[in-house]
Design an enzyme around this catalytic site. Structure first.
Site, PDB file in Angstrom:
ATOM      1  N   CYS A 152       0.826  -1.232   0.000  1.00  0.00           N
ATOM      2  CA  CYS A 152       0.000   0.000   0.000  1.00  0.00           C
ATOM      3  C   CYS A 152       0.850   1.267   0.000  1.00  0.00           C
ATOM      4  CB  CYS A 152      -0.904   0.012   1.226  1.00  0.00           C
ATOM      5  SG  CYS A 152      -1.817  -1.507   1.404  1.00  0.00           S
ATOM      6  N   HIS A 170      -3.951   6.599   1.246  1.00  0.00           N
ATOM      7  CA  HIS A 170      -4.245   5.275   0.696  1.00  0.00           C
ATOM      8  C   HIS A 170      -5.654   4.906   1.126  1.00  0.00           C
ATOM      9  CE1 HIS A 170      -4.313   1.065  -0.003  1.00  0.00           C
ATOM     10  NE2 HIS A 170      -4.172   0.732   1.272  1.00  0.00           N
ATOM     11  N   ASN A 218     -10.077  -1.274  -2.023  1.00  0.00           N
ATOM     12  CA  ASN A 218      -8.656  -1.055  -1.730  1.00  0.00           C
ATOM     13  C   ASN A 218      -7.834  -1.596  -2.902  1.00  0.00           C
ATOM     14  OD1 ASN A 218      -6.012  -1.307  -0.835  1.00  0.00           O
ATOM     15  ND2 ASN A 218      -6.555  -2.083   1.185  1.00  0.00           N
TER      16      ASN A 218
END
Ligand code: UT7
Length: 336
Positions: free
Chosen positions: A115, A261, A291
């Site tokens: 991430c 993020h 995500n």
């Protein structure tokens, strides 16, 4: 002084949309649970039959970014490709993308910071550009998560979260005395929690790297200790953002937009509250994409630019947290 200036961004989401409702046909979950715990309403996944890899998504995002930058592929001095889901075990997706862009010997560097991959990429860009090692760098963050998920009730905690997608950004060296470009970066890692969020197999420490017993134990699917990751994220994100604000010598209110993020809307709301930020200062698009790991920050950056939430003269803070564990923050200022 040479500064790393953003010339163009792009994003690509595969056309197949999977809603929360769609997921209920494969697992015991609900739209209500997913929205309440994560904020996600839908995500994009590559075709179920396969055939679309991470570099394919990266290619589409790169074409848009190159076009907006006014570059041809030949203008690129270096490709940096951030992903945790490369097309194949090796070589990296950067080399595959380089070939798909029609290039012959342009260097390509893959980075594996999950991430935080795009953020680590930005720190590399700052170092390369300010030292004169490269003048034009293409940075891609892309993931195909869906082909690696356990799409059943057993894997529901992970499967409902992840989406496929790519974002790309072109950075160029510009000689200027102005305080613009990538102004500050702060990257971190904590390997002691590496097994809190991982896909373990295929694994070079096993021989063979994958076998039936490993697959029966689901070791080829991602595993997450969600609560540990959540706790680590909320305690470290504001700390790292403050670190970069201090580096630049500005206050939290000098940032026009925070682009975190997109892991869980609750993590980002918590970040906004703990920093005491005004409403609307933290960008969210997890509702539509889930995500997308290394893709999430560049996709969000591209959208925020397109929505004109930011532009000439804006100062932004990009930040993220994820597997590794890794986390970081970057402050960027657009030239006037
Ligand atoms: O980008 C990488 C970094 N990742 C993150 O930052 C993620 C951080 N963690 C999280 O976002 C959250 O921990 C999750 C969204 C993953 C999970 O939320 P949670 O509030 O921690 O839920 P939980 O895992 O404690 O599960 C609560 C309940 C459990 O049932 P019981 O034991 O209370 O009966 C789970 O079995 O919810 C159940 N559950 C589900 N129910 C419906 C877990 N997943 C699902 C699901 N649908 N998809």
């Amino acid at each position: 002084m040479k500064r790393a200036i953003l010339k163009g961004t792009g994003r690509y989401l595969p056309p197949r949309i999977v809603t929360n409702e769609d997921l209920t046909q494969w697992m015991d979950t609900s739209d209500e649970w997913i929205q309440q715990r994560t904020g996600i309403e839908q995500r994009h996944w590559v075709p179920e039959e396969g055939g679309v890899g991470t570099s394919d998504l990266g290619l589409e995002a790169s074409k848009t970014a190159l076009d907006r930058a006014g570059w041809t592929p030949e203008d690129i001095d270096l490709i940096i490709f951030a992903t945790l889901s490369p097309d194949i075990f090796f070589p990296g997706s950067g080399c595959l993308l380089q070939h798909k862009l029609g290039l012959d010997s342009t260097p390509a560097l893959d980075i594996r910071q999950q991430c935080s991959g795009f953020l680590y990429g930005l720190e590399i860009i700052k170092a390369y550009i300010e030292s004169g090692l490269a003048n034009r760098i293409l940075l891609v963050g892309a993931e195909v998560q869906s082909t690696g998920l356990n799409i059943s009730t057993e894997g529901r905690d992970m499967t409902v979260i992840f989406g496929d997608g790519a974002g790309a950004a072109c950075f160029e060296a510009v000689d200027t005395d102005a305080e613009v470009g990538i102004l500050a970066t702060s990257m971190h890692a904590r390997g002691k929690f590496s097994d809190s969020l991982m896909t373990e197999a295929p694994a070079s420490r096993e021989n063979p790297r994958i076998n039936e017993a490993m697959m029966k134990a689901n070791r080829h699917y991602p595993y997450m200790d969600g609560k540990t990751i959540f706790r680590q994220a909320v305690t470290n994100l504001s700390k790292v953002a403050k670190k970069t604000l201090d580096q630049v010598g500005i206050s939290k209110d000098d940032i026009d937009l925070y682009i975190p993020h997109q892991a869980n809307i609750r993590i980002n709301q918590f970040f906004g509250e703990s920093m005491k930020l005004e409403e609307g200062k933290v960008f969210h698009n997890i509702q539509r994409y889930g995500n997308t790991t290394a893709g999430s920050i560049p996709i969000a950056l591209d959208e925020a630019l397109e929505m004109k939430l930011i532009g000439a003269g804006s100062t932004i803070c990009l930040l993220g947290f994820g597997a590794g564990l890794t986390w970081g923050s970057v402050i960027y200022r657009f030239p006037e």
